[in-house]
Design a protein around this motif. Structure first.
Motif, PDB file in Angstrom:
ATOM      1  N   SER A  80       0.839  -1.191   0.000  1.00 19.34           N
ATOM      2  CA  SER A  80       0.000   0.000   0.000  1.00 19.34           C
ATOM      3  C   SER A  80       0.874   1.240   0.000  1.00 19.34           C
ATOM      4  O   SER A  80       1.944   1.264   0.613  1.00 19.34           O
ATOM      5  N   ALA A  81       0.423   2.276  -0.707  1.00 16.98           N
ATOM      6  CA  ALA A  81       1.142   3.549  -0.723  1.00 16.98           C
ATOM      7  C   ALA A  81       0.513   4.553   0.231  1.00 16.98           C
ATOM      8  O   ALA A  81       1.002   5.674   0.359  1.00 16.98           O
ATOM      9  N   GLU A  82      -0.537   4.150   0.921  1.00 16.97           N
ATOM     10  CA  GLU A  82      -1.244   5.056   1.818  1.00 16.97           C
ATOM     11  C   GLU A  82      -0.378   5.394   3.029  1.00 16.97           C
ATOM     12  O   GLU A  82       0.167   4.518   3.700  1.00 16.97           O
ATOM     13  N   GLY A  83      -0.253   6.679   3.295  1.00 16.96           N
ATOM     14  CA  GLY A  83       0.477   7.137   4.468  1.00 16.96           C
ATOM     15  C   GLY A  83       1.980   7.221   4.297  1.00 16.96           C
ATOM     16  O   GLY A  83       2.703   7.541   5.255  1.00 16.96           O
ATOM     17  N   MET A  84       2.480   6.944   3.084  1.00 17.67           N
ATOM     18  CA  MET A  84       3.929   6.980   2.876  1.00 17.67           C
ATOM     19  C   MET A  84       4.460   8.413   2.852  1.00 17.67           C
ATOM     20  O   MET A  84       3.788   9.340   2.397  1.00 17.67           O
ATOM     21  N   THR A  85       5.668   8.596   3.335  1.00 19.09           N
ATOM     22  CA  THR A  85       6.360   9.872   3.196  1.00 19.09           C
ATOM     23  C   THR A  85       6.797  10.019   1.749  1.00 19.09           C
ATOM     24  O   THR A  85       7.416   9.117   1.189  1.00 19.09           O
ATOM     25  N   THR A  86       6.452  11.143   1.138  1.00 20.66           N
ATOM     26  CA  THR A  86       6.819  11.381  -0.264  1.00 20.66           C
ATOM     27  C   THR A  86       8.048  12.276  -0.313  1.00 20.66           C
ATOM     28  O   THR A  86       8.043  13.388   0.231  1.00 20.66           O
ATOM     29  N   TYR A  87       9.072  11.791  -0.972  1.00 23.43           N
ATOM     30  CA  TYR A  87      10.322  12.552  -1.099  1.00 23.43           C
ATOM     31  C   TYR A  87      10.432  13.065  -2.536  1.00 23.43           C
ATOM     32  O   TYR A  87      10.882  12.361  -3.441  1.00 23.43           O
ATOM     33  N   GLU A  88       9.986  14.305  -2.747  1.00 25.91           N
ATOM     34  CA  GLU A  88      10.051  14.887  -4.074  1.00 25.91           C
ATOM     35  C   GLU A  88      11.515  15.121  -4.472  1.00 25.91           C
ATOM     36  O   GLU A  88      12.376  15.347  -3.620  1.00 25.91           O
ATOM     37  N   TYR A  89      11.755  15.051  -5.771  1.00 27.79           N
ATOM     38  CA  TYR A  89      13.105  15.340  -6.268  1.00 27.79           C
ATOM     39  C   TYR A  89      13.411  16.808  -6.033  1.00 27.79           C
ATOM     40  O   TYR A  89      12.774  17.700  -6.610  1.00 27.79           O
ATOM     41  N   ASP A  90      14.371  17.087  -5.167  1.00 24.78           N
ATOM     42  CA  ASP A  90      14.684  18.459  -4.781  1.00 24.78           C
ATOM     43  C   ASP A  90      16.148  18.531  -4.346  1.00 24.78           C
ATOM     44  O   ASP A  90      16.466  18.445  -3.148  1.00 24.78           O
ATOM     45  N   PRO A  91      17.074  18.673  -5.305  1.00 25.12           N
ATOM     46  CA  PRO A  91      18.509  18.709  -4.964  1.00 25.12           C
ATOM     47  C   PRO A  91      18.864  19.811  -3.974  1.00 25.12           C
ATOM     48  O   PRO A  91      19.718  19.612  -3.104  1.00 25.12           O
ATOM     49  N   ALA A  92      18.212  20.975  -4.122  1.00 25.23           N
ATOM     50  CA  ALA A  92      18.524  22.079  -3.211  1.00 25.23           C
ATOM     51  C   ALA A  92      18.161  21.708  -1.770  1.00 25.23           C
ATOM     52  O   ALA A  92      18.930  21.965  -0.833  1.00 25.23           O
ATOM     53  N   LYS A  93      17.009  21.090  -1.604  1.00 26.77           N
ATOM     54  CA  LYS A  93      16.604  20.661  -0.266  1.00 26.77           C
ATOM     55  C   LYS A  93      17.540  19.587   0.256  1.00 26.77           C
ATOM     56  O   LYS A  93      17.878  19.564   1.450  1.00 26.77           O
ATOM     57  N   ALA A  94      17.968  18.697  -0.624  1.00 27.37           N
ATOM     58  CA  ALA A  94      18.902  17.649  -0.215  1.00 27.37           C
ATOM     59  C   ALA A  94      20.199  18.258   0.307  1.00 27.37           C
ATOM     60  O   ALA A  94      20.741  17.821   1.339  1.00 27.37           O
ATOM     61  N   LYS A  95      20.707  19.293  -0.376  1.00 25.82           N
ATOM     62  CA  LYS A  95      21.934  19.956   0.076  1.00 25.82           C
ATOM     63  C   LYS A  95      21.731  20.603   1.442  1.00 25.82           C
ATOM     64  O   LYS A  95      22.602  20.531   2.313  1.00 25.82           O
ATOM     65  N   GLU A  96      20.586  21.249   1.626  1.00 21.81           N
ATOM     66  CA  GLU A  96      20.299  21.883   2.914  1.00 21.81           C
ATOM     67  C   GLU A  96      20.257  20.843   4.037  1.00 21.81           C
ATOM     68  O   GLU A  96      20.800  21.077   5.127  1.00 21.81           O
TER      69      GLU A  96
END
Length: 500
Positions: free
Chosen positions: A323-339
């Motif tokens: 099931s995908a319900e309730g999963m944490t979604t990690y959007e592709y965001d290199p800038a956030k990854a660096k932070e």
């Protein structure tokens, strides 16, 4: 790759003559793939090519009928539940092994005794014992309540000739396999090829009697070499054809291009438990940053293509309990990854060893995404058996993994395998392991789903892996071949035939 294959195609077409296809003429079929287990004893590996070979060499008590999608008796004539943990099988009489010996209850008992008293790479964790009632009746006892046992028995418990296996062991079975299956092995060149011929005394069962007389599997690591061999008639069938190469085969009348979905998923394994040492991966913020760093949609679209899907959860969508319900979604965001890396104490990134064993373009794309946020991944590409050993020994801090769940339509074979506290578990999260065990051993289907869902949510929240995509397979094969792809990623050449 695209330019090389296009050039190869142009050369072949420029020859002005059609390839000579051996397959239809002598009723043989040659197929190739990029991996081959070092041992083809079914219980010594989890490599897909070895699983495919196993389905042709050996048989199971029950088997899935692809036409009905139901599990039916195979080596067994019938089966019934005696109680919640005991299955009784009535066995077929007259079944022969490839050496001419008879199949009986002794072989079932001997096989189960071996896999329950020895550590096997293909884990048979769900069986406790086997009891012979008479020559053609046997009872299997599960380790507690295990609702998914029929899925496992149909896929991962091939029956061996007990006397032979006791004498030669896994090494001998790999060198000279003997089963009851539709094909008998005639030659093995380790790391290169396996040759087989149809077994004249095959009983048929759910699989049916094979039409094609001879099979040859060849390990060919490079796709371009596979393509050349296919287009010159030295191969009849290949798979895992990259999306950007499919168009090179289309329009060639002697070839058929087909796509099919699968149970296989691709993910990045992370050493959250610190088994490889005190690495940055022990920090939750770093693991979450890595999830944000990977362009999962871009990799899937470029490398896997139509029919695949990006996933946020650590399982294959068709599996029971996924099931995908309730999963944490990690959007592709290199800038956030660096932070996030900076907040975790790594403003300049870090260097880490990265392991792979297949799908090198995917691995290189992942490494490129990591580099973009400051993580230097030092790549080591190994053969499948070698990375499995390294992983079990706790030497892989981060790696790319393709996992087909041994074709089992149940979460217990996906995250239930990777987070069970064993040598493959790099999370060692007691809560996840307990929830998965609850799902594995609960009879009520809704309660099973609830336990699995909680486990999957925690895996996602704690970023214990980076789920990326489901695989879709592109096949290209001789257009005279009758072949039907199946979602469990186990091509059944015993069901294939040549057009007359």
């Amino acid at each position: 790759m695209k330019r090389t294959l296009a050039y190869t195609t142009a050369i072949l077409l420029g020859l002005g003559t059609a390839p000579v296809w051996a397959g239809p003429d002598d009723n043989s079929l040659a197929w190739a793939s990029d991996s081959m287990p070092s041992s083809i004893d079914f219980y010594t590996h989890t490599i897909r090519e070895g699983i495919v070979l196993g389905h042709h060499i050996w048989d199971t008590l029950i088997y899935r009928n692809n036409e009905t999608n139901q599990i039916e008796p195979h080596l067994a004539e019938s089966f019934e539940w005696i109680d919640d943990t005991t299955l009784e099988f009535k066995l077929r009489q007259g079944v022969k092994f490839h050496d001419g010996s008879d199949f009986t209850a002794d072989d079932v008992v001997g096989t189960v005794e071996f896999v329950t008293t020895n550590t096997t790479v293909q884990p048979i964790f769900f069986l406790e014992s086997a009891e012979k009632i008479d020559d053609y009746t046997v009872r299997l006892k599960t380790k507690g309540v295990f609702p998914a046992v029929l899925e496992y028995l149909a896929n991962v418990v091939p029956i061996y000739p007990s006397d032979y296996y006791a004498e030669v062991g896994p090494d001998g079975m790999s060198r000279q396999p003997i089963g009851t299956g539709p094909y008998r092995v005639t030659e093995i060149v380790p790391g290169e090829r396996v040759s087989m011929e149809a077994f004249g005394d095959y009983f048929g069962g759910v699989k049916g009697k094979p039409s094609i007389e001879k099979l040859e599997f060849r390990r060919i690591a490079e796709f371009n070499t596979q393509a050349i061999e296919l287009m010159t008639g030295n191969l009849d069938w290949i798979w895992r054809v990259p999306p950007d190469a499919v168009q090179q085969f289309e329009g060639q009348s002697q070839l058929k291009v087909e796509s099919g979905d699968t149970l296989r998923v691709g993910f990045i394994g992370l050493d959250a438990a610190g088994r490889t040492g005190d690495t940055p991966l022990k920090k939750l913020e770093v693991r979450r940053a890595i999830n944000h760093a990977i362009n999962r949609d871009g990799i899937r679209e470029a490398m896997i293509g139509p029919g695949s899907q990006t996933i946020d959860t650590a399982c294959a969508p068709p599996q029971f309990g996924c099931s995908a319900e309730g999963m944490t979604t990690y959007e592709y965001d290199p800038a956030k990854a660096k932070e996030m890396l900076a907040e975790a104490g790594y403003p300049d990134g870090f260097s880490i060893d990265f392991f792979g064993y297949r799908d090198r373009p995917v691995v290189e794309a992942i490494i490129g995404d990591l580099a973009a946020v400051g993580i230097t991944a030092n790549l080591t590409m190994l053969q499948a058996s070698a990375i499995a050993q390294a992983r079990n020994e706790g030497r892989t801090p981060i790696w790319f993994q393709a996992w087909g769940s041994s074709s089992i339509l149940d979460v217990s074979a996906g995250p239930g395998y990777w987070y069970d506290g064993s040598a493959v578990d790099y999370a060692r999260d007691a809560e996840v392991t307990a929830l998965l065990e609850e799902g594995n051993t609960t009879i009520d289907p809704e309660a099973r789903k609830a336990a699995y869902s909680k486990a999957l949510v925690r895996i996602s929240d704690q970023a214990l892996q980076v789920p990326i995509f489901t695989y879709a397979l592109n096949y290209v094969y001789n257009s005279a071949l009758n072949f039907t792809p199946v979602p469990d990623e186990t091509p059944r050449f015993f069901e294939a035939s040549w057009n007359e």
